[in-house]
Design a protein around this motif. Structure first.
Motif, PDB file in Angstrom:
ATOM      1  N   ASP A  98       3.243  12.208   4.510  1.00 25.54           N
ATOM      2  CA  ASP A  98       2.971  11.878   5.833  1.00 25.54           C
ATOM      3  C   ASP A  98       2.710  10.478   5.970  1.00 25.54           C
ATOM      4  OD1 ASP A  98       2.651  11.734   8.438  1.00 25.54           O
ATOM      5  OD2 ASP A  98       0.875  12.971   8.585  1.00 25.54           O
ATOM      6  N   ASN A  99       3.524   9.482   6.202  1.00 29.23           N
ATOM      7  CA  ASN A  99       3.101   8.180   5.983  1.00 29.23           C
ATOM      8  C   ASN A  99       2.979   7.394   7.427  1.00 29.23           C
ATOM      9  OD1 ASN A  99       5.648   8.834   3.848  1.00 29.23           O
ATOM     10  ND2 ASN A  99       4.268   7.029   3.249  1.00 29.23           N
ATOM     11  N   GLY A 100       2.325   8.174   8.407  1.00 26.61           N
ATOM     12  CA  GLY A 100       2.105   7.754   9.606  1.00 26.61           C
ATOM     13  C   GLY A 100       3.161   7.802  10.617  1.00 26.61           C
ATOM     14  N   VAL A 101       2.988   7.453  11.818  1.00 27.31           N
ATOM     15  CA  VAL A 101       4.049   7.604  13.022  1.00 27.31           C
ATOM     16  C   VAL A 101       5.224   6.310  12.688  1.00 27.31           C
ATOM     17  CG1 VAL A 101       4.499   7.417  15.313  1.00 27.31           C
ATOM     18  CG2 VAL A 101       2.410   8.494  14.562  1.00 27.31           C
ATOM     19  N   VAL A 102       4.901   5.258  12.514  1.00 32.30           N
ATOM     20  CA  VAL A 102       6.022   4.258  12.199  1.00 32.30           C
ATOM     21  C   VAL A 102       6.247   4.176  10.664  1.00 32.30           C
ATOM     22  CG1 VAL A 102       7.048   2.053  12.323  1.00 32.30           C
ATOM     23  CG2 VAL A 102       5.898   2.950  14.452  1.00 32.30           C
ATOM     24  N   HIS A 103       7.224   4.885  10.151  1.00 32.68           N
ATOM     25  CA  HIS A 103       7.375   5.233   8.537  1.00 32.68           C
ATOM     26  C   HIS A 103       7.837   3.644   7.895  1.00 32.68           C
ATOM     27  CE1 HIS A 103       9.405   6.554   4.962  1.00 32.68           C
ATOM     28  NE2 HIS A 103       8.534   7.316   5.084  1.00 32.68           N
ATOM     29  N   HIS A 104       8.541   2.788   8.515  1.00 29.25           N
ATOM     30  CA  HIS A 104       9.131   1.569   7.734  1.00 29.25           C
ATOM     31  C   HIS A 104       9.761   0.717   8.948  1.00 29.25           C
ATOM     32  CE1 HIS A 104      12.573   4.392   7.072  1.00 29.25           C
ATOM     33  NE2 HIS A 104      13.374   3.507   7.227  1.00 29.25           N
ATOM     34  N   ILE A 105      10.086  -0.432   8.521  1.00 27.89           N
ATOM     35  CA  ILE A 105      10.973  -1.430   9.302  1.00 27.89           C
ATOM     36  C   ILE A 105      11.997  -1.576   8.312  1.00 27.89           C
ATOM     37  CG2 ILE A 105      11.301  -3.434  10.622  1.00 27.89           C
ATOM     38  CD1 ILE A 105       8.327  -3.160  11.411  1.00 27.89           C
ATOM     39  N   ALA A 106      13.326  -1.686   8.712  1.00 26.28           N
ATOM     40  CA  ALA A 106      14.335  -2.026   7.828  1.00 26.28           C
ATOM     41  C   ALA A 106      14.962  -3.105   8.173  1.00 26.28           C
ATOM     42  CB  ALA A 106      15.230  -0.733   7.790  1.00 26.28           C
ATOM     43  N   PHE A 145       9.686  -1.914  -0.107  1.00 24.14           N
ATOM     44  CA  PHE A 145       8.508  -2.978  -0.539  1.00 24.14           C
ATOM     45  C   PHE A 145       7.301  -2.960   0.481  1.00 24.14           C
ATOM     46  CE2 PHE A 145      11.879  -5.341   1.644  1.00 24.14           C
ATOM     47  CZ  PHE A 145      11.203  -6.048   2.334  1.00 24.14           C
ATOM     48  N   PHE A 146       6.467  -3.762   0.300  1.00 25.28           N
ATOM     49  CA  PHE A 146       5.008  -3.728   0.940  1.00 25.28           C
ATOM     50  C   PHE A 146       4.943  -5.147   1.498  1.00 25.28           C
ATOM     51  CE2 PHE A 146       4.768  -0.286  -1.904  1.00 25.28           C
ATOM     52  CZ  PHE A 146       4.615   0.934  -0.922  1.00 25.28           C
ATOM     53  N   GLY A 147       4.629  -4.924   2.726  1.00 26.60           N
ATOM     54  CA  GLY A 147       3.954  -6.291   3.529  1.00 26.60           C
ATOM     55  C   GLY A 147       2.533  -6.453   3.085  1.00 26.60           C
ATOM     56  N   PRO A 148       2.141  -7.584   3.605  1.00 25.13           N
ATOM     57  CA  PRO A 148       0.621  -7.786   3.261  1.00 25.13           C
ATOM     58  C   PRO A 148      -0.473  -6.949   3.570  1.00 25.13           C
ATOM     59  CG  PRO A 148       1.249  -9.357   5.000  1.00 25.13           C
ATOM     60  CD  PRO A 148       2.569  -8.631   4.457  1.00 25.13           C
ATOM     61  N   ASP A 149      -0.208  -6.198   4.741  1.00 24.54           N
ATOM     62  CA  ASP A 149      -1.175  -5.212   5.033  1.00 24.54           C
ATOM     63  C   ASP A 149      -0.857  -3.882   4.555  1.00 24.54           C
ATOM     64  OD1 ASP A 149      -3.265  -6.940   6.393  1.00 24.54           O
ATOM     65  OD2 ASP A 149      -1.639  -7.008   7.930  1.00 24.54           O
ATOM     66  N   GLY A 150      -0.032  -3.695   3.553  1.00 25.51           N
ATOM     67  CA  GLY A 150       0.518  -2.247   2.888  1.00 25.51           C
ATOM     68  C   GLY A 150       1.512  -1.802   4.019  1.00 25.51           C
ATOM     69  N   GLU A 151       1.868  -2.437   4.787  1.00 19.30           N
ATOM     70  CA  GLU A 151       3.162  -1.999   5.753  1.00 19.30           C
ATOM     71  C   GLU A 151       4.439  -1.828   4.945  1.00 19.30           C
ATOM     72  OE1 GLU A 151       3.199  -6.219   7.021  1.00 19.30           O
ATOM     73  OE2 GLU A 151       1.849  -5.024   6.073  1.00 19.30           O
ATOM     74  N   ARG A 152       5.040  -0.554   4.987  1.00 20.66           N
ATOM     75  CA  ARG A 152       6.380  -0.212   4.366  1.00 20.66           C
ATOM     76  C   ARG A 152       7.536  -0.919   4.991  1.00 20.66           C
ATOM     77  NH1 ARG A 152       7.246   5.838   1.836  1.00 20.66           N
ATOM     78  NH2 ARG A 152       9.211   5.610   2.094  1.00 20.66           N
TER      79      ARG A 152
END
Length: 128
Positions: free
Chosen positions: A67-75, A112-119
């Motif tokens: 469960d990675n949160g509501v917004v899972h990733h941006i592609a 991959f991950f952004g600077p705040d850990g965003e997927r």
């Protein structure tokens, strides 16, 4: 080179209820719905006339899937996923995937991950 925002992945608890909401309340149209081997389910929706950007609903399908949160990733769509991964490596970006993974009908993805850990995800569509 990055071409466009590909899709935004949203974790959902009830795929049917979410599809109803996004189609009936927001006016999107269901483009594709598929079940994956691990029990997860994907639903792709877009606005009529804006099919190039989608919302991907991700149903966990069974207990135990992350469960990675509501917004899972941006592609983001790319034309050469491996060269983009190599570019990120050279920049010291934290990678989840060092080699692309094939999904659905030959599409390639790499997270991959952004600077705040965003997927974030690179997406290379299958050759048609």
């Amino acid at each position: 080179m990055i071409h466009k925002l590909e899709h935004i992945g949203v974790m959902v608890k009830d795929m049917d209820a979410s599809i109803r909401f996004y189609t009936e309340v927001l006016g999107l149209r269901l483009v594709k719905r598929v079940a994956l081997a691990d029990g997860a389910e994907l639903g792709f929706l877009s606005f009529p006339g804006s099919e190039q950007i989608e919302i991907e609903l991700i149903g966990r399908g069974r207990e135990g899937l992350p469960d990675n949160g509501v917004v899972h990733h941006i592609a983001f769509t790319v034309s050469d996923i491996q060269s983009e991964i190599d570019r990120l490596k050279g920049l010291g970006v934290k990678l989840m995937d060092e080699t692309p993974r094939m999904i659905l009908e030959g599409d390639l993805i790499a997270f991959f991950f952004g600077p705040d850990g965003e997927r974030l995800e690179f997406f290379q569509p299958a050759a048609k």
